[in-house]
Design an enzyme around this catalytic site. Structure first.
Site, PDB file in Angstrom:
ATOM      1  N   SER A 166       0.936  -1.128   0.038  1.00  0.00           N
ATOM      2  CA  SER A 166      -0.033  -0.195  -0.156  1.00  0.00           C
ATOM      3  C   SER A 166       0.852   1.297  -0.023  1.00  0.00           C
ATOM      4  CB  SER A 166      -1.100   0.077   1.056  1.00  0.00           C
ATOM      5  OG  SER A 166      -1.802  -0.931   1.179  1.00  0.00           O
ATOM      6  N   ASN A 167       2.171   1.261   0.765  1.00  0.00           N
ATOM      7  CA  ASN A 167       2.745   2.395   0.597  1.00  0.00           C
ATOM      8  C   ASN A 167       3.487   2.656  -0.590  1.00  0.00           C
ATOM      9  OD1 ASN A 167       2.879   3.502   3.393  1.00  0.00           O
ATOM     10  ND2 ASN A 167       3.351   1.537   4.099  1.00  0.00           N
TER      11      ASN A 167
ATOM     12  N   LYS B  65      -0.449 -10.822   6.154  1.00  0.00           N
ATOM     13  CA  LYS B  65      -0.052  -9.721   6.733  1.00  0.00           C
ATOM     14  C   LYS B  65      -1.317  -9.154   7.062  1.00  0.00           C
ATOM     15  CE  LYS B  65       1.473  -4.935   5.776  1.00  0.00           C
ATOM     16  NZ  LYS B  65       1.465  -3.915   4.818  1.00  0.00           N
TER      17      LYS B  65
ATOM     18  N   SER C 212      -3.117  -5.864   8.624  1.00  0.00           N
ATOM     19  CA  SER C 212      -2.966  -4.199   8.703  1.00  0.00           C
ATOM     20  C   SER C 212      -4.225  -3.702   9.543  1.00  0.00           C
ATOM     21  CB  SER C 212      -2.718  -3.958   7.471  1.00  0.00           C
ATOM     22  OG  SER C 212      -1.602  -3.965   6.865  1.00  0.00           O
TER      23      SER C 212
ATOM     24  N   GLY D 179       1.085  -5.393  10.286  1.00  0.00           N
ATOM     25  CA  GLY D 179       0.649  -4.535   9.389  1.00  0.00           C
ATOM     26  C   GLY D 179       0.949  -3.060   9.622  1.00  0.00           C
TER      27      GLY D 179
END
Lengths: 304, 304, 304, 304
Positions: A48-49, A167, A169, A192
């Site tokens: 996402s980053n 993961k 988040s 996450g």
């Protein structure tokens, strides 16, 4: 696949763009090289980053290839390959593996929220895992997808031999425990978000993929180490301190703030791709102020 | 741009796939040809019902081109061109216009929910409208995107000369009124669901882009006509009757049910692309049962 | 019971307090007397605007009794009697009827959200309706309760002979249509907010219980009349104009703003009970500015 | 006030009713006596599990008085006294203190959700704490109230000398850390659910008020002790095991299931008050099955 160790701290690297929003593979490599001086377990590219959803297919491949070149032996390359269709996810997964990804992190399809029931989600992950040459990590990110996959769905996914971990988040530590109690022992849960790293580790997680690890890698590693060595007080102290910075570069101000922070500490943050907009001056100052908290161990440029 | 009339009823056509999930442009053309016997104002290609997010860029162009060939003069071709990045949205918008789209329907970017504030959203639509050779319709679809754009944001967007209207799929009729009271008179609001077509018209909407118009086109047209001719009782009666079928092919069971319904009435529904899964037998029967409600005027195959 | 006509416009009267937060029954009477000059169908006492949840049981009775004294013949007294337990709801319902309430408006219990499933909710309303000497109106108010009762639940409730209607405050016009298509013909749906009065009427509602009717009674009545006489353009025009004022005194700033508005137009707003806090000066001015919109027909003090 | 130790495990006792839904103070006393054989730190009376919102004011006092009689020296009596109005909350708080409550647990008012902003909430808690003869614990329970109080609000509340701690039932461990980093050192955070007890402790919480402690008191105590003695593996093991039972008697099936479980282990569960309905046979069996998990240490009747 179980020879891969999904333990410890992984930064989800932002993707580097120039002022015209064009990809800069050299900056991806540079960031990885600089961050590799820390005891990180590997890197996630195109999370996402990493503004994955904004990249063209060829850009995605190029970013993975750049990362592969720069990641030193002993550290893993995880690549985010989840797309809205199963077929596109499989194609990108194969391409990522061909570029040298050690594992893929697959976010669930989320556009057709009303149809993404247990069956559709489990079938999707099974289809991807069947086709993937490398282990698959399930990626639950309700803040961005609007879907919070249940423990029951993840437990079903975990029965596939090529699905190696999760993961998570959403910060739901209860779900982590429910998953871990019901899956094969080698299944790994990764936090996450740095805001709940220590609680996740207490519940049985093996590490984290943490935006904060891009700017405060040693601080994140220290939380992990303090937990594993039983230093509960120190772990708690470090954990509480990372929360404001972590919130700033994730839920509060997102990728633009993360890039400001990276620029500030001597890495390459650079530009975001629209519709994301760069931080204004006031917000930049707030990010910088958070970084100057003397109790945070932020990235330290070589030679400084 | 204001010579285009965004009034009346538009079906958001599903995209046709074969059993291997490959695009079938000939079936897109066939559906349009069959549906064009009704007094529809045009067609939306690549909306939410068109599985747009699952198509490759070349498939999107191919679908638009197929539609253009089949749509008869006097009916509009609207193309869904919203993507997660501004740059990709602009590229697809230009390509759609080049293929003959009369206007584009642009869903807001939604992955970075926490960053999609007023400023980012308005800037995105302005950038797209600046670059678009054809009028832009804003598309609000909170059920799929998880973002419900505010009246204030849409009012700001409407000040752009190339932003011509709004498709509102959230069913918030109060917002429609708030928007209409504050925008240029030629700005058009289209209901995004047949379940609230009449209430939207009462509030000032000009028509609808309605999944139900793919299977019950005359019924939808009749609601619109009964409203415009002041037949309040008949409009209300027809409106109440369409609700269960509309729910079935949208919020309840989605695109797979819509395709079952199209198959049943003599159009081409066909296959869905995974992670969507085909309806099971029991669900298929429920859809068929809804279609057999004698008070619904469903699509009627020529010669039947 | 069906001799009662739940049609037209009802203000949900705020409860009057002095500066020490004590009940002022004389101000309740005074407001009713002043508002009764308009062609309103009746009054709701102890709705959400009546701060019902903040009153002791004896205060509730006292407020109902005060209203009964003041309401002239031909106008209905509706009393809000929903509590968290079935037994307390029944007790208050009987007491309200004994004080002369013509009908009771019963909000669903909502504290145990996770347990308020179809069965619990329907059973609760059945138990209350069995025990009530007067007709029961179901009250759905998701904004305050966090529960949005389904069409299916309301349809089941409507089969009870003593359940006469629904006040729907969620603004879901599709649900209103779904309910109306499936219930006895004498069942009445009342819009719970002026922002969606006209769309609700178009869908088949019979009127509204509207906070705005406390300050702009004629404007609300005019929307209703324009609809019933087929003046669609005038109805739409009036409907769009009421939206900002209505939002101000409901979802946006709530009861404190409603009381400011009542004070301003010459009725008795007065104090709120904590935890509600009085509007600050800036907010007061914003409310007053909204009231000075010349296109709104606000309450007009006799002799002014 | 700081002499009180808000540490360790507290069961939030259900309120006992007979088949006619009448209060049974003798059963409250009996449950407390039986549970007091365990190393619990005290009892919460009139929490969410105590059906507080369904009790009349006199019943609330009666329940607190019954508990006070039965609680042995060295264990605390916490009483839930939060109501919708500040004045009623203060009145009940004073009454509870007069009956011998050692501290009060105050849930935030929640009906006027749209108005419960930072200022209203902080002011409410300040007013209550000013008036309370005993320490006040803030109670955040978003699952029931629909309001999730922010860390910023709680930090502001914590500056009041008579506000001693927080029961956080939302499971947001990040918020717990953010609160703890910013408040006076003697402020205590208690986990509001056994599903996240260990993660909360890792973040700095001091214990928990846990529905599961009514039926598996030793299991909850053992998690707490294993954490405090640094037995991370044992703590994690026990923590993961309690999750399904805890979910069953809280978020999943609620108070009716908790009462079934208490009946089954030899305590007094008894009846619920409507609109809650008793568990059906199938659900009862599911609860019993969960209790028979040999890895759970459930309440053990003396002499068995």
């Amino acid at each position: 696949m179980t020879h891969l160790s999904f333990r410890g701290i992984f930064p989800p690297l932002p993707t580097s763009f120039d002022r015209d929003e064009n990809l800069m593979p050299e900056k991806i490599r540079q960031n990885i090289t600089q961050l590799s001086e820390y005891d990180l377990s590997g890197f996630l590219i195109l999370g996402s980053n990493g503004e994955q959803v904004m990249l063209s297919e060829s850009e995605k491949i190029e970013a993975i290839a750049a990362a592969r070149e720069a990641i030193p032996p002993g550290k893993l390359l995880l690549a985010g390959t989840g797309c809205q269709s199963t077929r596109e996810t499989i194609a990108l997964t194969k391409a990522a593996a061909a570029e040298g990804a050690d594992a893929v992190l697959v976010i669930n399809p989320f556009y057709y929220k009303g149809s993404m029931n247990h069956e559709e989600l489990v079938r999707h992950y099974y289809d991807v895992a069947d086709a993937s040459p490398v282990p698959v990590l399930v990626y639950n990110m309700p803040g961005n997808t609007g879907i919070d996959m249940t423990a029951a769905a993840i437990i079903d996914m975990a029965s596939h031999p090529n699905i190696a971990g999760l993961k998570e988040s959403g910060g739901n530590v209860v779900k982590m425990g429910e998953v871990l109690r019901n899956v094969k022992p080698e299944f790994r849960v990764l936090a996450g978000g740095a805001g709940f790293l220590l609680p996740a580790l207490a519940m049985g997680a093996s590490g984290g993929v943490l935006a904060s690890a891009n700017i405060a890698p040693q601080h994140c590693i220290d939380i992990y180490k303090a937990f594993t060595t039983g230093e509960a007080d120190r772990a708690r102290y470090l954990q509480q301190r990372i929360i404001p910075l972590n919130a700033a570069v994730t839920s509060k101000w997102g990728v633009p703030a993360l890039k400001v922070a990276m620029d500030h500490v001597g890495l390459w943050g650079g530009h975001v791709r629209r519709p994301l907009l760069p931080c204004g001056d006031r917000l930049k100052q707030q990010v910088v102020d958070l970084l100057s908290d003397s109790e945070l161990e932020i990235y330290n440029q070589p030679g400084e």
